[in-house]
Design a protein around this motif. Structure first.
Motif, PDB file in Angstrom:
ATOM      1  N   GLY A  33       0.825  -1.211   0.000  1.00  0.00           N
ATOM      2  CA  GLY A  33       0.000   0.000   0.000  1.00  0.00           C
ATOM      3  C   GLY A  33       0.856   1.256   0.000  1.00  0.00           C
ATOM      4  O   GLY A  33       0.569   2.214  -0.719  1.00  0.00           O
ATOM      5  N   LEU A  34       1.915   1.232   0.799  1.00  0.00           N
ATOM      6  CA  LEU A  34       2.832   2.362   0.856  1.00  0.00           C
ATOM      7  C   LEU A  34       3.486   2.589  -0.508  1.00  0.00           C
ATOM      8  O   LEU A  34       3.558   3.721  -0.995  1.00  0.00           O
ATOM      9  N   ALA A  35       3.920   1.514  -1.146  1.00  0.00           N
ATOM     10  CA  ALA A  35       4.553   1.621  -2.464  1.00  0.00           C
ATOM     11  C   ALA A  35       3.573   2.146  -3.512  1.00  0.00           C
ATOM     12  O   ALA A  35       3.947   2.959  -4.362  1.00  0.00           O
ATOM     13  N   SER A  36       2.331   1.700  -3.452  1.00  0.00           N
ATOM     14  CA  SER A  36       1.363   2.170  -4.458  1.00  0.00           C
ATOM     15  C   SER A  36       1.005   3.639  -4.247  1.00  0.00           C
ATOM     16  O   SER A  36       0.852   4.384  -5.215  1.00  0.00           O
ATOM     17  N   HIS A  37       0.895   4.073  -2.990  1.00  0.00           N
ATOM     18  CA  HIS A  37       0.646   5.499  -2.734  1.00  0.00           C
ATOM     19  C   HIS A  37       1.827   6.342  -3.218  1.00  0.00           C
ATOM     20  O   HIS A  37       1.630   7.428  -3.779  1.00  0.00           O
ATOM     21  N   TYR A  38       3.038   5.833  -2.993  1.00  0.00           N
ATOM     22  CA  TYR A  38       4.221   6.566  -3.454  1.00  0.00           C
ATOM     23  C   TYR A  38       4.232   6.658  -4.985  1.00  0.00           C
ATOM     24  O   TYR A  38       4.491   7.738  -5.544  1.00  0.00           O
ATOM     25  N   ALA A  39       3.945   5.557  -5.658  1.00  0.00           N
ATOM     26  CA  ALA A  39       3.919   5.566  -7.131  1.00  0.00           C
ATOM     27  C   ALA A  39       2.881   6.554  -7.649  1.00  0.00           C
ATOM     28  O   ALA A  39       3.139   7.295  -8.608  1.00  0.00           O
ATOM     29  N   GLU A  40       1.737   6.597  -7.006  1.00  0.00           N
ATOM     30  CA  GLU A  40       0.689   7.543  -7.421  1.00  0.00           C
ATOM     31  C   GLU A  40       1.141   8.979  -7.193  1.00  0.00           C
ATOM     32  O   GLU A  40       0.902   9.858  -8.032  1.00  0.00           O
ATOM     33  N   SER A  41       1.811   9.234  -6.077  1.00  0.00           N
ATOM     34  CA  SER A  41       2.271  10.604  -5.823  1.00  0.00           C
ATOM     35  C   SER A  41       3.366  11.007  -6.816  1.00  0.00           C
ATOM     36  O   SER A  41       3.447  12.172  -7.211  1.00  0.00           O
ATOM     37  N   GLU A  42       4.179  10.047  -7.244  1.00  0.00           N
ATOM     38  CA  GLU A  42       5.185  10.323  -8.273  1.00  0.00           C
ATOM     39  C   GLU A  42       4.509  10.749  -9.577  1.00  0.00           C
ATOM     40  O   GLU A  42       4.930  11.717 -10.208  1.00  0.00           O
ATOM     41  N   ARG A  43       3.461  10.022  -9.965  1.00  0.00           N
ATOM     42  CA  ARG A  43       2.735  10.375 -11.196  1.00  0.00           C
ATOM     43  C   ARG A  43       2.075  11.749 -11.069  1.00  0.00           C
ATOM     44  O   ARG A  43       2.021  12.516 -12.026  1.00  0.00           O
ATOM     45  N   SER A  44       1.587  12.063  -9.873  1.00  0.00           N
ATOM     46  CA  SER A  44       0.940  13.365  -9.662  1.00  0.00           C
ATOM     47  C   SER A  44       1.927  14.516  -9.808  1.00  0.00           C
ATOM     48  O   SER A  44       1.546  15.624 -10.194  1.00  0.00           O
ATOM     49  N   LEU A  45       3.169  14.266  -9.493  1.00  0.00           N
ATOM     50  CA  LEU A  45       4.184  15.321  -9.553  1.00  0.00           C
ATOM     51  C   LEU A  45       4.882  15.440 -10.900  1.00  0.00           C
ATOM     52  O   LEU A  45       5.591  16.428 -11.137  1.00  0.00           O
ATOM     53  N   ASP A  46       4.726  14.459 -11.769  1.00  0.00           N
ATOM     54  CA  ASP A  46       5.490  14.429 -13.019  1.00  0.00           C
ATOM     55  C   ASP A  46       5.421  15.736 -13.806  1.00  0.00           C
ATOM     56  O   ASP A  46       6.452  16.285 -14.209  1.00  0.00           O
ATOM     57  N   LEU A 104      12.924  -5.537  10.518  1.00  0.00           N
ATOM     58  CA  LEU A 104      12.515  -5.022  11.821  1.00  0.00           C
ATOM     59  C   LEU A 104      11.890  -3.640  11.688  1.00  0.00           C
ATOM     60  O   LEU A 104      10.864  -3.347  12.304  1.00  0.00           O
ATOM     61  N   ARG A 105      12.488  -2.805  10.864  1.00  0.00           N
ATOM     62  CA  ARG A 105      11.918  -1.465  10.637  1.00  0.00           C
ATOM     63  C   ARG A 105      10.568  -1.547   9.947  1.00  0.00           C
ATOM     64  O   ARG A 105       9.679  -0.743  10.214  1.00  0.00           O
ATOM     65  N   ALA A 106      10.414  -2.517   9.049  1.00  0.00           N
ATOM     66  CA  ALA A 106       9.131  -2.682   8.362  1.00  0.00           C
ATOM     67  C   ALA A 106       8.029  -3.008   9.371  1.00  0.00           C
ATOM     68  O   ALA A 106       6.946  -2.414   9.335  1.00  0.00           O
ATOM     69  N   TYR A 107       8.309  -3.939  10.270  1.00  0.00           N
ATOM     70  CA  TYR A 107       7.321  -4.302  11.296  1.00  0.00           C
ATOM     71  C   TYR A 107       7.039  -3.130  12.221  1.00  0.00           C
ATOM     72  O   TYR A 107       5.886  -2.844  12.537  1.00  0.00           O
ATOM     73  N   ALA A 108       8.093  -2.455  12.664  1.00  0.00           N
ATOM     74  CA  ALA A 108       7.918  -1.316  13.568  1.00  0.00           C
ATOM     75  C   ALA A 108       7.090  -0.221  12.911  1.00  0.00           C
ATOM     76  O   ALA A 108       6.180   0.345  13.531  1.00  0.00           O
ATOM     77  N   GLN A 109       7.370   0.065  11.642  1.00  0.00           N
ATOM     78  CA  GLN A 109       6.618   1.113  10.960  1.00  0.00           C
ATOM     79  C   GLN A 109       5.163   0.722  10.756  1.00  0.00           C
ATOM     80  O   GLN A 109       4.263   1.521  10.989  1.00  0.00           O
ATOM     81  N   ALA A 110       4.928  -0.504  10.331  1.00  0.00           N
ATOM     82  CA  ALA A 110       3.558  -0.934  10.046  1.00  0.00           C
ATOM     83  C   ALA A 110       2.663  -0.842  11.278  1.00  0.00           C
ATOM     84  O   ALA A 110       1.463  -0.569  11.154  1.00  0.00           O
ATOM     85  N   VAL A 118      -2.514   5.133   5.091  1.00  0.00           N
ATOM     86  CA  VAL A 118      -2.125   3.874   4.445  1.00  0.00           C
ATOM     87  C   VAL A 118      -2.453   2.710   5.385  1.00  0.00           C
ATOM     88  O   VAL A 118      -3.035   1.711   4.967  1.00  0.00           O
ATOM     89  N   GLN A 119      -2.097   2.851   6.664  1.00  0.00           N
ATOM     90  CA  GLN A 119      -2.405   1.783   7.618  1.00  0.00           C
ATOM     91  C   GLN A 119      -3.913   1.570   7.737  1.00  0.00           C
ATOM     92  O   GLN A 119      -4.379   0.435   7.798  1.00  0.00           O
ATOM     93  N   ALA A 120      -4.682   2.648   7.755  1.00  0.00           N
ATOM     94  CA  ALA A 120      -6.141   2.520   7.850  1.00  0.00           C
ATOM     95  C   ALA A 120      -6.701   1.784   6.638  1.00  0.00           C
ATOM     96  O   ALA A 120      -7.593   0.935   6.776  1.00  0.00           O
TER      97      ALA A 120
END
Length: 173
Positions: A33-46, A104-110, A118-120
Motif C-alpha cells: 500500500g505504501l509503495a502504491s501510494h508513493y507511485a501515485e504521488s510520483e505520477r501526480s508530480l510528473d 525489523l523497521r518494516a514491522y515497527a513502521q507498520a 495507508v495503515q487505515a
C-alpha cells in the motif's frame, strides 16, 4: 481440571499461531500500500517536475515559490496544492525507504509509526491469508508459544486466587 487446562493451552497456542501468521501478511500488505501510494504521488508530480526542470533547474521549492508569488489568486492556491502533493511525496519516499531498510523497521513502521491513511486502508481492506514462508511460520509459532504461556500463567493465577488450596493429607510412617 488438568484436561480442561490442556485444551485451553492448545486453544491458546493455535489461536496465537493463527493470529501470528497474519502479522507478516499485514506488514506485506502495508508495504504494498505504501509503495502504491508513493507511485501515485510520483505520477501526480510528473508534470510539475517537468516545469521545475525547464524553468528552475529542477528545484520544486522554487517552482512552488514562483506560483505563490504570481499575484494571481488561482496560481497562488495552485502553489499550495503543489506543495501539498510534493510534501506528501517526500513523506512517502522517506517512509518507503525506511520500510525497505530492514524487516525489523518494516514491522515497527507498520504497527507503531505508520503513514496513518495507508495503515487505515490496509486495516479496512486486509485480506486474511495464510502465508507459509519461514518468517510467517516462525512468527506464528512464537506468538502461539507466548500466548499459551501467558494464558496458562493467568489461568493458574486466577485458579490460585479463586480455588481453595488443595488439602494435604499426611501419611503415617
Amino acid at each position: 481440571m488438568n484436561t480442561v487446562m490442556s485444551y485451553l493451552r492448545l486453544i491458546l497456542f493455535f489461536g496465537g499461531v493463527l493470529v501470528g501468521i497474519q502479522v507478516p501478511t499485514f506488514v506485506d500488505q502495508y508495504g504494498k500500500g505504501l509503495a502504491s501510494h508513493y507511485a501515485e504521488s510520483e505520477r501526480s508530480l510528473d508534470a510539475f517536475r517537468d516545469e521545475a526542470v525547464r524553468h528552475f533547474d529542477g528545484d520544486m521549492d522554487r517552482l512552488i515559490g514562483h506560483y505563490r508569488r504570481s499575484g494571481d489568486q488561482v496560481f497562488e492556491e495552485g502553489g499550495d496544492s503543489i506543495e501539498v502533493i510534493y510534501r506528501r511525496n517526500r513523506l512517502l519516499a522517506d517512509q518507503l525507504a525506511d520500510f525497505r531498510a530492514n524487516p525489523l523497521r518494516a514491522y515497527a513502521q507498520a504497527f507503531f509509526t505508520p503513514v496513518p491513511d495507508v495503515q487505515a486502508e490496509v486495516r479496512n481492506d486486509f485480506s486474511y491469508a495464510i502465508r507459509l514462508d519461514p518468517g510467517a511460520i516462525a512468527f506464528g509459532m512464537v506468538s502461539g508459544f507466548v500466548l499459551s504461556v501467558v494464558g496458562e500463567l493467568l489461568l493458574r493465577l486466577l485458579a490460585a486466587l479463586v480455588l481453595p488450596p488443595p488439602s494435604r493429607t499426611r501419611t503415617a510412617r
